[in-house]
Scaffold this active site. Sequence first.
Site, PDB file in Angstrom:
ATOM      1  N   ASP A   1     -17.054  -3.728   9.977  1.00 32.00           N
ATOM      2  CA  ASP A   1     -17.740  -2.451   9.724  1.00 32.00           C
ATOM      3  C   ASP A   1     -17.265  -1.426  10.721  1.00 32.00           C
ATOM      4  OD1 ASP A   1     -19.477  -0.397   9.180  1.00 32.00           O
ATOM      5  OD2 ASP A   1     -21.303  -1.495   9.704  1.00 32.00           O
TER       6      ASP A   1
ATOM      7  N   GLU B   1     -20.688   7.903  11.053  1.00 30.83           N
ATOM      8  CA  GLU B   1     -21.519   7.351   9.982  1.00 30.83           C
ATOM      9  C   GLU B   1     -22.635   6.496  10.545  1.00 30.83           C
ATOM     10  OE1 GLU B   1     -22.454   4.106   6.848  1.00 30.83           O
ATOM     11  OE2 GLU B   1     -21.886   3.974   8.957  1.00 30.83           O
TER      12      GLU B   1
ATOM     13  N   GLU C   1     -22.316  16.367   6.839  1.00 32.09           N
ATOM     14  CA  GLU C   1     -21.939  17.715   7.287  1.00 32.09           C
ATOM     15  C   GLU C   1     -20.850  18.291   6.375  1.00 32.09           C
ATOM     16  OE1 GLU C   1     -23.822  19.204   9.573  1.00 32.09           O
ATOM     17  OE2 GLU C   1     -24.920  17.320   9.537  1.00 32.09           O
TER      18      GLU C   1
ATOM     19  N   GLU D   1     -22.406  19.559   3.316  1.00 34.84           N
ATOM     20  CA  GLU D   1     -23.138  20.798   3.582  1.00 34.84           C
ATOM     21  C   GLU D   1     -22.175  21.975   3.697  1.00 34.84           C
ATOM     22  OE1 GLU D   1     -26.995  18.938   5.964  1.00 34.84           O
ATOM     23  OE2 GLU D   1     -25.217  19.518   7.076  1.00 34.84           O
TER      24      GLU D   1
ATOM     25  N   ASP E   1     -16.586   0.965   2.354  1.00 32.19           N
ATOM     26  CA  ASP E   1     -16.968   0.905   3.763  1.00 32.19           C
ATOM     27  C   ASP E   1     -16.575  -0.490   4.247  1.00 32.19           C
ATOM     28  OD1 ASP E   1     -18.354   0.670   6.178  1.00 32.19           O
ATOM     29  OD2 ASP E   1     -20.118   1.749   5.504  1.00 32.19           O
TER      30      ASP E   1
END
EC number: 3.4.11.-
Lengths: 705, 705
Positions: free
Chosen positions: B343, B381, B390, B393, B410
């Site tokens: 991960d 993350e 972000e 956005e 992921d």
Amino acid sequence: MQWTKVLGLGLGAAALLGLGIILGHFAIPKKANSPAPQDLDLEILETVMEQLDAHRIRENLRELSREPHLASSPRDEDLVQLLLQRWKDPESGLDSAEASTYEVLLSFPSQEQPNVVDIVGPTGGIIHSCHRTEENVTGEQGGPDVVQPYAAYAPSGTPQGLLVYANRGAEEDFKELQTQGIKLEGTIALTRYGGVGRGAKAVNAAKHGIAGVLVYTDPADINDGLSSPDETFPNSWYLPPSGVERGSYYEYFGDPLTPYLPAVPSSFRVDLANVSGFPPIPTQPIGFQDARDLLCQVNVSVYNRLELRNSSNVLGIIRGAVEPDRYVLYGNHRDSWVHGAVDPSSGTAILLELSRVLGTLLKKGTWRPRRSIVFASWGAEEFGLIGSTEFTEEFFNKLQERTVAYINVDISVFANATLRVQGTPPVQSVVFSATKEIRSPGPGDLSIYDNWIRYFNRSSPVYGLVPSLGSLGAGSDYAPFIHFLGISSMDIAYTYDRSKTSARIYPTYHTAFDTFDYVDKFLDPGFSSHQAVARTAGSVILRLSDSFFLPLKVSDYSETLRSFLQAAQQDLGALLEQHSISLGPLVTAVEKFEAEAAALGQRISTLQKGSPDPLQVRMLNDQLMLLERTFLNPRAFPEERYYSHVLWAPRTGSVVTFPGLSNACSRARDTASGSEAWAEVQRQLSIVVTALESAAATLRPVADL
Amino acid sequence: MQWTKVLGLGLGAAALLGLGIILGHFAIPKKANSPAPQDLDLEILETVMEQLDAHRIRENLRELSREPHLASSPRDEDLVQLLLQRWKDPESGLDSAEASTYEVLLSFPSQEQPNVVDIVGPTGGIIHSCHRTEENVTGEQGGPDVVQPYAAYAPSGTPQGLLVYANRGAEEDFKELQTQGIKLEGTIALTRYGGVGRGAKAVNAAKHGIAGVLVYTDPADINDGLSSPDETFPNSWYLPPSGVERGSYYEYFGDPLTPYLPAVPSSFRVDLANVSGFPPIPTQPIGFQDARDLLCQVNVSVYNRLELRNSSNVLGIIRGAVEPDRYVLYGNHRDSWVHGAVDPSSGTAILLELSRVLGTLLKKGTWRPRRSIVFASWGAEEFGLIGSTEFTEEFFNKLQERTVAYINVDISVFANATLRVQGTPPVQSVVFSATKEIRSPGPGDLSIYDNWIRYFNRSSPVYGLVPSLGSLGAGSDYAPFIHFLGISSMDIAYTYDRSKTSARIYPTYHTAFDTFDYVDKFLDPGFSSHQAVARTAGSVILRLSDSFFLPLKVSDYSETLRSFLQAAQQDLGALLEQHSISLGPLVTAVEKFEAEAAALGQRISTLQKGSPDPLQVRMLNDQLMLLERTFLNPRAFPEERYYSHVLWAPRTGSVVTFPGLSNACSRARDTASGSEAWAEVQRQLSIVVTALESAAATLRPVADL
């Protein structure tokens, strides 16, 4: 056959082959590819301009305004059928048309118990009763279909109290009375129309404990001071003494019970107790004849009722030949307060004439637009833009994704002097192009454009002296399109010479005197101004629907942004600096927008010189069409229902700049640094910076990061 | 020349002319038209599948996981440079690549004052101190770059109190303790990971006056019960006793200081005092080794600090040849808690291999996609999907208007058994098409699809037995794309055979034992599962970017809607009827959606049989692409930050149906008819009905009203 053998046949044969190749290439369209780029056809445009017929507009108006057609009344429904019939006509109709009906909350006076305004003497006796109806001057002001003058959505109640004159009913008017030591508690406020919105008068009054509000039309505001019967309609265009302006006193728009939801029967309805935006106290409009007579103690009895009614929009469509999923939307409301010859039938008469002329070309097979054209006749506008708002709530997504522009023609002719256009900056250029090519009504040889510039103009840093467009408030059905959906919009009309009248609006507005004869005799004898508006709107529709490149000039937003920025710097800069707030990021964002808009304009010019393929142009057009959407932020003004456009939301602050910034500064001005109000200033600044940066990003070449 | 004369030249000449016409028509492409439709090229697809190299993925992973690379650390920034270098490589790079940096609020343990958990004896002396670091088992668990285990965003504080075991820290766990008469006020709660979100444990605990929270990893949940050092890593894939799961305890996602705004330096930042979503009380994760030893009185010292840090996304793009304004977006985060071999580096290793293979074809001139492909490496993350949020956005509008789909990989390999896909219904068919053509790793000759269906399957009323896709929560960077922007999304990985392990997640998750050797020895020796995921993702990317018709099957939403509807009818119908709420409009809306989706499918099939022009297909593709957007309503769940998708918002109610309806019913259940809670049920019902009607409307032929 081998090629060498063919070549052996000599020059003549080669020439024939060549001719064939040329013919094959140019004369036969390729099936697998899209149709050849179809652009605005100037001959079609010319035909449409010629065929738009003043006489037919006049006949439309006569029929439309023959009877009162209050929203949801039987006559309103008759007009729905008239529109459907016209739009389904085999020779001049559209591709399809249908009515769609919403169940909405309207407000009406009681027929059994009319609203009453009485003057009461010291002993309680009635000294004077205000007129309950307007004087039947032309035979059209009587009868059961003429709705009694009333304030729609005002609550019922029978307050009695001393009369206090409160000017326009603005907050400062009541404060002024207070400083004069006048007791307001329990009084009846007499206010005049204008200055602030209808409903605001009652909202402001109620804050001071006032029990009821009367609203009258002042001859100084509407009649250039004239008030005697021989100086007013039917002897002139001025309002008779008994005329009363009706109107909706609801603060928001759309159906009051279903905010953000279409008012279809199954939709959730807010409990009436939780509805906001209605006037808090009984309110009643009266004429100036009665206003003059009011004295002392007044008794106001309002018996308005709320009713759920069915109200219909009528929609007609001409399917686009090449890009049917791009909509040019043209609309006007249908409902009136009484006969509504000016408001709204002067617009509807044009709507019908435009659809007839285009429908006829369509049915003859002469023409079909590149993009789809949608005609709309909205219901219940007078109660608060209800039909159009419900429509945008029902079809929010597809309208937002596909609509090129919304064109509104409500009252088409206020007076005969000049064109007047309100709209967002990207529509300026298409209106200019259209109006330069159409002759102005009246004597002389001016174009509509050249006449217009004499009345409304400004000095543009880019273009020099040009006609000035007004900005869009919420006065007609364009409001949900621009504020809620972010669609480039405009409102077109002919209007006054302001040196000749100071009338707040045409004098018989929302009264029973707004009739066909009024228009025919005083407002536009000969209907040439109606024709001029029809031609302007028609040319704009054709240019938007047929041009290969969308005629929306996004770089014209740069001037607006620059002027908002300059106002912020000049009038707020020092204040913001005191509170350590920098306008730097806003400067950068405006500069970025300017640069990207200019660069996009360059790319379009270059492309126009070549022979771009339809997909390339479609991609560019999408950038142009969707620019306006980037200014929407549904979380910017949570308390302002529907208003999401960060450039055109209502401005209460005095500085003419980005409204969120202006309003937040005006509220923060007297608070300390670090207050919540100053945090809101910073939030609003970030919201507009983010919107401008986002807008610039959408204008960049599409594969740039 | 006159035509009659040409005809006189006889048959040979006519034939020549005819030949010329044919040549002119077919042999010379018309310049003004768009390029011939470009479709998925199966040879290219085959080439890409072959070139995706397990060995290179392994080498990528080795490099990526060589050092810890916590968000915003120097090594994280080194990896930004590595990605930029790869994506700008002249032989295997993309068209362009750049890093974009946000300034975001992260949380770290103090280096000077480590967080401490001590057991305190009756006299106040320290009986036992929990490990401050994990045991240095492989030489990679030591050193300054291994961040101390901590609960990111938990507040500092040094509470001391009796230890109370509170199971998973769910609301019902604390209620159970209360009913047992256990005093919770002032205690330290020991909870285990799982069941509810990390932050929720502290939120629930604080409601009962608990002073601090410890969270440990239970061997029963993660290690199939095994716990001794010789049974755990490096001797197996299981978590060593000292392993501690780090994690973000922030309730929402995105930068906590800039909700709905990009975290660029100029953006407004919420005052820290007004930030919501942080754990209310000191919280610290520990290993099961320590958890076993905890007794009685515990002293927890948390010294976490909030810091504003720069965190970068890296974005690389391959420009589309035909529709550059349509984006296929593929991403994964880059930051890890420690080395993060699984991960997220197992995903990043694939990202790099995919971009290398496609970049090489691009640079050789062999291939360029029809649509643009955007590769993204997200920052921060682990702290709450910050980089991706972000980004959404900052570029909300252009992403929403142009993105075909978002593909997230992921953790690419949890284990070797089977593919596992989470996604919205329209992506099912493209994943099926891709996986049917790729061989499954391991022995035998099964396709990935055939292997997958053995582990996850369901009986579809339309297709019979098919692999089942999971739905998308908020576990990785797809969350802002699906919930905030309404973009069809998917998350792809290889995972467990659930009959072989009950581990809650791979055991070394978020610990210092998640290293290259762990993957190389236990998780995917040979990297064939990594290759299988790379091939699946690669095939999906190519199909989405190159297919003439977008392979998004919107009619597959019908099954979901039907199952939600049936659950509503079966499990809520009677309750709703008691409160006079009808599901009729919902039934109608679902039926309408089904009919319109089926009809659109028919039109696509018909069109595919002909030779449609690119603009026609573009219009259809827009309908497919934008369907998911119609399910967004930013006003549906005002209290749920970012969640606007009315079908996939978080569901707290127990009935598996439309989440707004399920949640509202669960809250209203015990209240009287006419309560606000029942009004909210009706409002939520109207919201979903309106969304479904709107969705159906966008699927209709575009020129239908």
